[in-house]
Design an enzyme around this catalytic site. Structure first.
Site, mmCIF file in Angstrom:
data_model
loop_
_atom_site.group_PDB
_atom_site.id
_atom_site.type_symbol
_atom_site.label_atom_id
_atom_site.label_comp_id
_atom_site.label_asym_id
_atom_site.label_seq_id
_atom_site.Cartn_x
_atom_site.Cartn_y
_atom_site.Cartn_z
ATOM 1 N N GLU A 145 77.628 41.701 -16.772
ATOM 2 C CA GLU A 145 79.114 41.642 -17.172
ATOM 3 C C GLU A 145 80.353 40.293 -15.831
ATOM 4 O OE1 GLU A 145 82.100 42.411 -20.021
ATOM 5 O OE2 GLU A 145 80.784 42.403 -19.984
ATOM 6 N N TYR A 166 86.382 45.339 -15.201
ATOM 7 C CA TYR A 166 85.148 45.406 -15.072
ATOM 8 C C TYR A 166 85.179 44.419 -13.822
ATOM 9 C CZ TYR A 166 80.746 47.319 -15.295
ATOM 10 O OH TYR A 166 79.134 47.658 -15.201
HETATM 11 N N1 GDD Z 1 82.150 50.252 -27.155
HETATM 12 C C1 GDD Z 1 82.470 49.674 -27.708
HETATM 13 N N2 GDD Z 1 83.638 50.982 -28.861
HETATM 14 N N3 GDD Z 1 82.025 48.545 -27.719
HETATM 15 C C2 GDD Z 1 82.399 48.277 -29.055
HETATM 16 C C3 GDD Z 1 82.729 48.755 -30.549
HETATM 17 C C4 GDD Z 1 83.530 50.136 -29.907
HETATM 18 O O1 GDD Z 1 83.580 50.479 -31.209
HETATM 19 N N4 GDD Z 1 83.187 48.181 -31.830
HETATM 20 C C5 GDD Z 1 82.440 46.359 -30.982
HETATM 21 N N5 GDD Z 1 82.275 47.030 -29.457
HETATM 22 C C6 GDD Z 1 81.678 45.301 -28.994
HETATM 23 C C7 GDD Z 1 82.005 45.439 -27.569
HETATM 24 O O2 GDD Z 1 83.163 44.697 -27.680
HETATM 25 C C8 GDD Z 1 81.096 44.827 -26.636
HETATM 26 O O3 GDD Z 1 81.152 43.433 -27.270
HETATM 27 C C9 GDD Z 1 80.203 44.997 -27.142
HETATM 28 O O4 GDD Z 1 80.521 46.029 -28.524
HETATM 29 C C10 GDD Z 1 79.153 46.264 -25.852
HETATM 30 O O5 GDD Z 1 80.190 47.499 -25.999
HETATM 31 P P1 GDD Z 1 80.093 48.142 -24.648
HETATM 32 O O6 GDD Z 1 78.239 49.092 -25.488
HETATM 33 O O7 GDD Z 1 81.248 48.739 -24.406
HETATM 34 O O8 GDD Z 1 79.087 47.710 -23.817
HETATM 35 P P2 GDD Z 1 79.524 46.496 -22.809
HETATM 36 O O9 GDD Z 1 79.238 45.427 -23.349
HETATM 37 O O10 GDD Z 1 81.082 46.314 -22.772
HETATM 38 O O11 GDD Z 1 79.783 47.085 -21.237
HETATM 39 C C11 GDD Z 1 78.114 47.141 -21.034
HETATM 40 O O12 GDD Z 1 77.299 46.670 -20.090
HETATM 41 C C12 GDD Z 1 77.666 46.018 -19.408
HETATM 42 C C13 GDD Z 1 76.526 44.764 -19.115
HETATM 43 O O13 GDD Z 1 76.335 43.949 -19.939
HETATM 44 C C14 GDD Z 1 77.929 48.407 -20.224
HETATM 45 O O14 GDD Z 1 77.167 49.605 -19.961
HETATM 46 C C15 GDD Z 1 78.965 47.846 -18.748
HETATM 47 O O15 GDD Z 1 78.939 49.453 -17.714
HETATM 48 C C16 GDD Z 1 78.064 47.108 -18.001
HETATM 49 O O16 GDD Z 1 77.385 46.674 -16.870
#
Ligand code: GDD
Length: 360
Positions: A145, A166
């Protein structure tokens, strides 16, 4: 099951330590529980820092609760950390404690920085105060991120451009780890990990949200699953591979910073399609933008709908990592494919598929 929780206060740690021990902050989360199992298999004594919670937060640790030592502690409290390090004197410290939800960090930026950024400084300073800064090795859970929308593929050489509170908090911590390494000769490494998932993933992250909903649909759920940005692309690997890589970093003679990634990227939509197809659903996507829905081709049931409220104020469009350095120096590479990772999560949330064999 929960009755056997072995939880100690920081004042009751008077045991004899074995030859190798590790302290994991954030042990109750996906990564902490995965790493704890891995270290136990390697013969480590495992201490886990567990922040106060009024509800039981040990579900990810059920199978290893008797083998680890949970300690009440929090990275927001320096004196508490110092006393814990004084008593445990671990050989390795894995700092996995964090406010990990990118979307939530927009609504609580100060708390995010207090835990994710200042928490690292408190731990590093506590190591110095206790005098284990030269003997103990330190791992910091840095994040892809931090790259924001920097051009893909992102490697250790890519300039950082975080676009969330974050990401900013993690970048602060990253630089502090490098600074302490250079200033005080500490064996402190950053693992810059791209998204990694598995059955222990928190329900608020998109992959687990999808696989949990899938399990519910198989049990009769009627209301569609609301999702945000379906076009965001992530480099998704399996948490087990990534925690193995974290351990490998601390086994090196020299501390350094490493990207862990698969090098492949898929959209949220592709993840949804892959998960649902394992359960025999063929999704047909209809409509545009916030009016888009996905129906099961056979029953016509609407299973997914786009919800504008789930979009983030700022978004990373694509993450795709270049882990060449980890592959050549650590000898690390992911062993679990995207397809196997999706299947692992789907089967955990929809165990009925194990018997019915509805998936290919
Ligand atoms: N959470 C979530 N919920 N994300 C969604 C949704 C939803 O309903 N719909 C679409 N998304 C999209 C988010 O906008 C993002 O682009 C992608 O799905 C992934 O979201 P997350 O699973 O929340 O993960 P993240 O990429 O934001 O963050 C994770 O990965 C990082 C490493 O790159 C987390 O684990 C972080 O803590 C970690 O550092």
């Amino acid at each position: 099951m929960y009755s056997v929780i072995f939880c100690m206060t920081e004042f009751s740690l008077g045991m004899i330590l074995p030859s190798r021990s590790a302290l994991i902050t954030g042990i109750t989360g996906q990564d902490g529980s995965t790493l704890a199992s891995l270290l136990l298999d390697k013969g480590y004594k495992v201490f886990g820092l567990r922040p106060y919670a009024s509800v039981d937060d040990t579900k990810n640790l059920i199978s290893i609760l008797d083998d680890i030592i949970l300690i009440d502690g929090d990275v927001t409290d320096t004196s508490n950390l110092t006393r814990i390090l004084e008593r445990t004197k671990p050989d390795e410290i894995y700092n996995l404690a964090a406010m990990t939800h990118v979307g939530v960090s927009f609504s609580m930026p100060e708390a995010t920085c207090n835990i994710n950024a200042q928490g690292v400084v408190r731990l590093l300073e506590a190591m110095r105060t206790v005098g284990i800064d030269k003997s103990a090795r330190f791992y910091q859970a840095s994040s892809s991120e931090m790259f924001g929308n920097a051009p893909a593929p992102q490697s250790e050489e890519t300039p950082f451009a975080p676009c969330s509170p974050y990401g900013c908090s993690k970048l602060y911590a990253y630089w502090m780890v490098r600074t302490y390494r250079q200033a005080y000769g500490m064996h402190a490494s950053n693992g810059i990990l791209f998204n990694h998932e598995g059955p222990h993933r928190g329900a608020e992250f998109v992959t687990r949200k999808v696989t949990r909903a899938l399990g519910e649909f198989l049990s009769g759920r009627k209301e569609p699953l609301p999702l945000g940005n379906l076009e965001a692309r992530r480099d998704w690997g399996h948490a087990h591979d990534y925690m193995r890589g974290a351990w490998m970093m601390l086994q090196q003679e020299r501390a350094d910073d490493y990207v862990l990634a698969t090098g492949q990227t898929r959209s949220v939509r592709e993840f949804v399609n892959a998960a649902f197809s394992l359960a025999g659903f063929a999704l047909v996507w209809e409509g545009q933008g916030t009016h888009e829905v996905a129906r099961d081709a056979i029953s016509g049931q609407v299973m997914v709908r786009v919800d504008e409220a789930l979009f983030r104020p700022l978004e990373i469009d694509q993450l795709k990592g270049d882990s060449s350095k980890a592959r050549s120096i650590l000898g690390w590479e992911p062993e679990i494919s995207f397809e196997a990772m999706v299947e692992d999560m789907v089967l955990a949330d929809a165990p009925s598929l194990l018997n019915k064999k509805r998936y290919a």
